[in-house]
Structures are given as C-alpha cells and as structure tokens.
Motif scaffolding. Structure first.
Motif, PDB file in Angstrom:
ATOM      1  N   PRO A  50     -21.003  -6.568  33.001  1.00  0.00           N
ATOM      2  CA  PRO A  50     -22.406  -6.619  33.426  1.00  0.00           C
ATOM      3  C   PRO A  50     -23.319  -5.706  32.622  1.00  0.00           C
ATOM      4  CG  PRO A  50     -21.046  -5.527  35.091  1.00  0.00           C
ATOM      5  CD  PRO A  50     -20.118  -6.060  34.042  1.00  0.00           C
ATOM      6  N   ASP A  51     -22.776  -4.640  32.022  1.00  0.00           N
ATOM      7  CA  ASP A  51     -23.602  -3.718  31.250  1.00  0.00           C
ATOM      8  C   ASP A  51     -23.616  -4.031  29.756  1.00  0.00           C
ATOM      9  OD1 ASP A  51     -20.941  -3.063  30.949  1.00  0.00           O
ATOM     10  OD2 ASP A  51     -21.289  -0.910  30.904  1.00  0.00           O
ATOM     11  N   ALA A  52     -23.086  -5.184  29.353  1.00  0.00           N
ATOM     12  CA  ALA A  52     -23.021  -5.548  27.936  1.00  0.00           C
ATOM     13  C   ALA A  52     -24.416  -5.780  27.370  1.00  0.00           C
ATOM     14  CB  ALA A  52     -22.177  -6.804  27.743  1.00  0.00           C
ATOM     15  N   GLN A  53     -24.615  -5.285  26.166  1.00  0.00           N
ATOM     16  CA  GLN A  53     -25.857  -5.502  25.445  1.00  0.00           C
ATOM     17  C   GLN A  53     -25.522  -6.166  24.118  1.00  0.00           C
ATOM     18  OE1 GLN A  53     -28.364  -2.060  25.083  1.00  0.00           O
ATOM     19  NE2 GLN A  53     -27.829  -1.323  27.111  1.00  0.00           N
ATOM     20  N   PRO A  54     -25.787  -7.471  23.981  1.00  0.00           N
ATOM     21  CA  PRO A  54     -25.478  -8.135  22.711  1.00  0.00           C
ATOM     22  C   PRO A  54     -26.256  -7.480  21.575  1.00  0.00           C
ATOM     23  CG  PRO A  54     -26.203  -9.712  24.361  1.00  0.00           C
ATOM     24  CD  PRO A  54     -26.396  -8.351  24.936  1.00  0.00           C
ATOM     25  N   ASN A  55     -25.633  -7.420  20.426  1.00  0.00           N
ATOM     26  CA  ASN A  55     -26.301  -6.873  19.260  1.00  0.00           C
ATOM     27  C   ASN A  55     -25.715  -7.535  18.027  1.00  0.00           C
ATOM     28  OD1 ASN A  55     -24.033  -5.098  18.123  1.00  0.00           O
ATOM     29  ND2 ASN A  55     -24.146  -4.458  20.251  1.00  0.00           N
ATOM     30  N   ALA A  56     -26.459  -7.539  16.977  1.00  0.00           N
ATOM     31  CA  ALA A  56     -25.973  -8.104  15.716  1.00  0.00           C
ATOM     32  C   ALA A  56     -25.529  -6.951  14.833  1.00  0.00           C
ATOM     33  CB  ALA A  56     -27.073  -8.896  15.029  1.00  0.00           C
ATOM     34  N   TRP A  57     -24.352  -7.092  14.276  1.00  0.00           N
ATOM     35  CA  TRP A  57     -23.893  -6.119  13.296  1.00  0.00           C
ATOM     36  C   TRP A  57     -24.493  -6.539  11.971  1.00  0.00           C
ATOM     37  CZ3 TRP A  57     -18.238  -4.256  13.804  1.00  0.00           C
ATOM     38  CH2 TRP A  57     -17.999  -3.843  15.112  1.00  0.00           C
ATOM     39  N   VAL A  58     -25.316  -5.716  11.421  1.00  0.00           N
ATOM     40  CA  VAL A  58     -26.011  -6.087  10.198  1.00  0.00           C
ATOM     41  C   VAL A  58     -25.693  -5.079   9.104  1.00  0.00           C
ATOM     42  CG1 VAL A  58     -28.272  -6.503   9.166  1.00  0.00           C
ATOM     43  CG2 VAL A  58     -27.855  -7.148  11.534  1.00  0.00           C
ATOM     44  N   LEU A  59     -25.359  -5.601   7.937  1.00  0.00           N
ATOM     45  CA  LEU A  59     -25.107  -4.771   6.772  1.00  0.00           C
ATOM     46  C   LEU A  59     -25.766  -5.493   5.605  1.00  0.00           C
ATOM     47  CD1 LEU A  59     -23.624  -2.326   5.545  1.00  0.00           C
ATOM     48  CD2 LEU A  59     -21.672  -3.836   5.183  1.00  0.00           C
ATOM     49  N   ALA A  60     -26.820  -4.912   5.069  1.00  0.00           N
ATOM     50  CA  ALA A  60     -27.564  -5.527   3.965  1.00  0.00           C
ATOM     51  C   ALA A  60     -28.010  -6.943   4.325  1.00  0.00           C
ATOM     52  CB  ALA A  60     -26.723  -5.533   2.693  1.00  0.00           C
ATOM     53  N   GLY A  61     -28.476  -7.116   5.572  1.00  0.00           N
ATOM     54  CA  GLY A  61     -29.039  -8.398   5.975  1.00  0.00           C
ATOM     55  C   GLY A  61     -28.025  -9.456   6.369  1.00  0.00           C
ATOM     56  N   ALA A  62     -26.765  -9.121   6.496  1.00  0.00           N
ATOM     57  CA  ALA A  62     -25.746 -10.101   6.864  1.00  0.00           C
ATOM     58  C   ALA A  62     -24.860  -9.529   7.947  1.00  0.00           C
ATOM     59  CB  ALA A  62     -24.903 -10.468   5.642  1.00  0.00           C
ATOM     60  N   ARG A  63     -24.123 -10.373   8.622  1.00  0.00           N
ATOM     61  CA  ARG A  63     -23.157  -9.885   9.600  1.00  0.00           C
ATOM     62  C   ARG A  63     -22.072  -9.121   8.853  1.00  0.00           C
ATOM     63  NH1 ARG A  63     -24.225 -11.719  14.548  1.00  0.00           N
ATOM     64  NH2 ARG A  63     -25.376 -13.643  14.748  1.00  0.00           N
ATOM     65  N   MET A  64     -21.467  -8.157   9.540  1.00  0.00           N
ATOM     66  CA  MET A  64     -20.562  -7.224   8.876  1.00  0.00           C
ATOM     67  C   MET A  64     -19.457  -7.896   8.079  1.00  0.00           C
ATOM     68  SD  MET A  64     -18.184  -4.197  10.404  1.00  0.00           S
ATOM     69  CE  MET A  64     -19.544  -3.390  11.176  1.00  0.00           C
ATOM     70  N   LEU A  65     -18.681  -8.763   8.713  1.00  0.00           N
ATOM     71  CA  LEU A  65     -17.554  -9.369   8.008  1.00  0.00           C
ATOM     72  C   LEU A  65     -18.043 -10.204   6.821  1.00  0.00           C
ATOM     73  CD1 LEU A  65     -14.516  -9.650   7.888  1.00  0.00           C
ATOM     74  CD2 LEU A  65     -14.693 -11.589   9.454  1.00  0.00           C
ATOM     75  N   ALA A  67     -20.809  -9.727   5.126  1.00  0.00           N
ATOM     76  CA  ALA A  67     -21.317  -8.817   4.096  1.00  0.00           C
ATOM     77  C   ALA A  67     -20.176  -8.175   3.319  1.00  0.00           C
ATOM     78  CB  ALA A  67     -22.199  -7.747   4.733  1.00  0.00           C
ATOM     79  N   LEU A  68     -19.144  -7.763   4.020  1.00  0.00           N
ATOM     80  CA  LEU A  68     -18.024  -7.110   3.348  1.00  0.00           C
ATOM     81  C   LEU A  68     -17.291  -8.070   2.419  1.00  0.00           C
ATOM     82  CD1 LEU A  68     -16.606  -5.039   6.329  1.00  0.00           C
ATOM     83  CD2 LEU A  68     -17.882  -4.172   4.355  1.00  0.00           C
ATOM     84  N   THR A  69     -16.928  -9.241   2.925  1.00  0.00           N
ATOM     85  CA  THR A  69     -16.198 -10.187   2.088  1.00  0.00           C
ATOM     86  C   THR A  69     -17.098 -10.740   0.981  1.00  0.00           C
ATOM     87  OG1 THR A  69     -16.657 -11.976   3.660  1.00  0.00           O
ATOM     88  CG2 THR A  69     -14.556 -10.828   3.892  1.00  0.00           C
ATOM     89  N   GLY A  70     -18.389 -10.920   1.276  1.00  0.00           N
ATOM     90  CA  GLY A  70     -19.339 -11.407   0.269  1.00  0.00           C
ATOM     91  C   GLY A  70     -19.575 -10.412  -0.841  1.00  0.00           C
ATOM     92  N   SER A  71     -19.325  -9.133  -0.565  1.00  0.00           N
ATOM     93  CA  SER A  71     -19.484  -8.090  -1.571  1.00  0.00           C
ATOM     94  C   SER A  71     -18.197  -7.829  -2.339  1.00  0.00           C
ATOM     95  CB  SER A  71     -19.934  -6.787  -0.900  1.00  0.00           C
ATOM     96  OG  SER A  71     -21.184  -6.968  -0.287  1.00  0.00           O
ATOM     97  N   GLY A  72     -17.186  -8.652  -2.080  1.00  0.00           N
ATOM     98  CA  GLY A  72     -15.933  -8.512  -2.797  1.00  0.00           C
ATOM     99  C   GLY A  72     -14.975  -7.503  -2.191  1.00  0.00           C
ATOM    100  N   ILE A  73     -15.296  -7.026  -0.983  1.00  0.00           N
ATOM    101  CA  ILE A  73     -14.400  -6.077  -0.309  1.00  0.00           C
ATOM    102  C   ILE A  73     -13.344  -6.878   0.423  1.00  0.00           C
ATOM    103  CG2 ILE A  73     -14.235  -4.258   1.436  1.00  0.00           C
ATOM    104  CD1 ILE A  73     -17.192  -3.599   0.745  1.00  0.00           C
ATOM    105  N   ASP A  74     -12.097  -6.585   0.118  1.00  0.00           N
ATOM    106  CA  ASP A  74     -10.991  -7.331   0.709  1.00  0.00           C
ATOM    107  C   ASP A  74     -10.733  -6.828   2.126  1.00  0.00           C
ATOM    108  OD1 ASP A  74      -8.826  -8.998   1.089  1.00  0.00           O
ATOM    109  OD2 ASP A  74      -7.426  -7.648   0.094  1.00  0.00           O
ATOM    110  N   VAL A  75     -11.192  -7.589   3.108  1.00  0.00           N
ATOM    111  CA  VAL A  75     -10.968  -7.270   4.514  1.00  0.00           C
ATOM    112  C   VAL A  75     -10.010  -8.319   5.057  1.00  0.00           C
ATOM    113  CG1 VAL A  75     -12.032  -6.992   6.776  1.00  0.00           C
ATOM    114  CG2 VAL A  75     -13.308  -6.362   4.721  1.00  0.00           C
ATOM    115  N   PRO A  76      -8.769  -7.938   5.370  1.00  0.00           N
ATOM    116  CA  PRO A  76      -7.858  -8.934   5.949  1.00  0.00           C
ATOM    117  C   PRO A  76      -8.473  -9.472   7.228  1.00  0.00           C
ATOM    118  CG  PRO A  76      -6.700  -6.892   5.424  1.00  0.00           C
ATOM    119  CD  PRO A  76      -8.158  -6.621   5.263  1.00  0.00           C
TER     120      PRO A  76
END
Length: 125
Positions: A50-65, A67-76
C-alpha cells in the motif's frame, strides 16, 4: 501437521506448488537463508504494497537496464529472474521479486523492478 526439520551441515531444497513450499519453509524455519532453496513452478502474483510509490529508474534518459546494456556495459540479465542485480545505497526499495533471498534483499535488488518506498533510491553502478 508438519514437523520442524533439525538444522544440519547440508542444504535443503524443495520445488513444488505453493502449499508444499509453505510447509517446507515452516519446517526449515530458523535455518540460515543460504541453506534453504525454494523452487516455484509458477510465481504467485505479486501483491502491491500500500505504501509503494512507482518511479522510473532513469540513467541518461533511459531505463537503467536499457541504459547500461545500450552503453556497452555487460549486465547479465534475463527476463525477471533476478540475475540483473544492483546494489542500493540510499532509500528503501520495494522488492516484488521471487528470486532474491531475504539476506540478499538487504543491499541488492533486481534492476527491472521500478518500485521504491520513497521518491529517491540510489544505486551503486
């Protein structure tokens, strides 16, 4: 009535329907989390806190995953398995995953769950 299992030097694992997993969890209550392994045939639908607050994870204008994979960072990662873990250092995440153990949730969370108990959640990349 399920009896409680005595702690020993090995691990215990159970895979099956939710009532069986609940009985297994009760029987291994008090064991170290790292020694108890549960496998679900199908994850139960998550309950929205009931206390959840939706939020967007933003990194350089993109969602975190993205942004990371798009920047060439290998995130399994794989869809909703908890493999793409990040460490959080500030704020309070809301865990809706079924992949992490309670001890793992103290400092990590999957990168695909964008819920926080507050307006700010800081992760260490």
């Amino acid at each position: 009535m399920a009896r409680r299992l005595a702690a020993h030097d090995g691990d215990a694992a159970c895979r099956g329907p939710e009532p069986m997993l609940e009985a297994f969890a009760n029987a291994t209550a008090g064991w170290a989390c790292a020694r108890v392994h549960l496998g679900r045939f199908c994850a139960p639908p998550p309950k929205m806190p009931p206390d959840a607050q939706p939020n967007a994870w933003v990194l350089a204008g993109a969602r975190m995953l993205e942004a990371l994979t798009g920047s060439g960072i290998d995130v399994p990662h794989s869809c909703c398995c908890g493999l793409c873990r990040v460490t959080w250092t500030e704020g309070e995440p809301i865990h809706r995953d079924r992949a992490l153990k309670p001890a793992e949730r103290e400092h990590t969370r999957p990168a695909y769950i964008p819920l926080s108990a507050g307006p700010r959640l800081v992760v260490d990349l």
